[in-house]
Design a protein around this motif. Sequence first.
Motif, short mmCIF file in Angstrom:
data_model
loop_
_atom_site.label_atom_id
_atom_site.label_comp_id
_atom_site.label_asym_id
_atom_site.label_seq_id
_atom_site.Cartn_x
_atom_site.Cartn_y
_atom_site.Cartn_z
N THR A 139 0.83 -1.21 0.00
CA THR A 139 0.00 0.00 0.00
C THR A 139 0.86 1.26 0.00
O THR A 139 0.53 2.25 -0.67
N LEU A 181 -8.74 4.98 -1.14
CA LEU A 181 -7.76 3.88 -1.17
C LEU A 181 -7.44 3.41 0.24
O LEU A 181 -7.41 2.19 0.50
N ARG A 254 -14.44 -1.06 -2.18
CA ARG A 254 -13.60 -0.91 -3.37
C ARG A 254 -14.44 -0.63 -4.61
O ARG A 254 -14.10 0.21 -5.44
#
Length: 261
Positions: A139, A181, A254
């Motif tokens: 990430t 995100l 998502r």
Amino acid sequence: MTRARLAVGTGGLVSLLVLAYAGPLCARWSWAGVDLSAFRQPPSAGHWLGTTPTGRDVYALTLRGLRFSLVSGLVVAVCATGLAAVTGTVAGYLGGRTDRSLMFLADVLLVLPPLLAVATVSPALRGVLVLAAFLWMVTARVVRAMTASLREREFVVAARHLGVRPPAIVVRHIVPHLASLLAVDATLNVSTAVIGETSLSYLGLGVRPPDVSLGTVIADGASSATTFPWLFAPPVAALAAVVVAANLLGEGLRDVLGPAA
């Protein structure tokens, strides 16, 4: 379908949290209590999910383990995502030597087998938070790439020319663009962290006695899974429910936030 996954995942996690905290209030026995008249007994009116070979209530033990694993998973997931956000934004915004150093560290940690590394370090640190140190690297690289792109956008350049300090620019102008995100990443990390914590506890490297987690309850019942299934099935079912609910929530977020991110 997306909204259904989001609703089921959210409802599942909330229900599991409520069950973990409110469920023991409905039981006759606490997780630490011992019934000297019921050793390894099957489910009954007095012990809804049966008892262990030492006379402890499986229902109370499972909920105690569920609470520890859930809270640990949530804390580790938030810490891992926060670490990825800080590392990625600092590397992407500052660039140069700082960027290379931080990404080199991420690459080194990516090479290490996560569970083996955590199992090696965990006994010395005595805590599941060490899991967060091995969940942030991928990430962080994504955050770093997005930050490097955002730092050249007009509103960021304008803020720099106006004399806004880098920390304020990152917090006010870059992090909001990464929020979707990071939210998805934190949610998906919950299931990973719960599985990791359960694995460590199963191996005896997680929670310390006399407390319990799903991993310790599963480990205690593993040898009797076929002969006394009530010792093994409840904690396994609880672990599966957590993982499925967290993954559904993450996938739903998502799908909802991804196109707009």
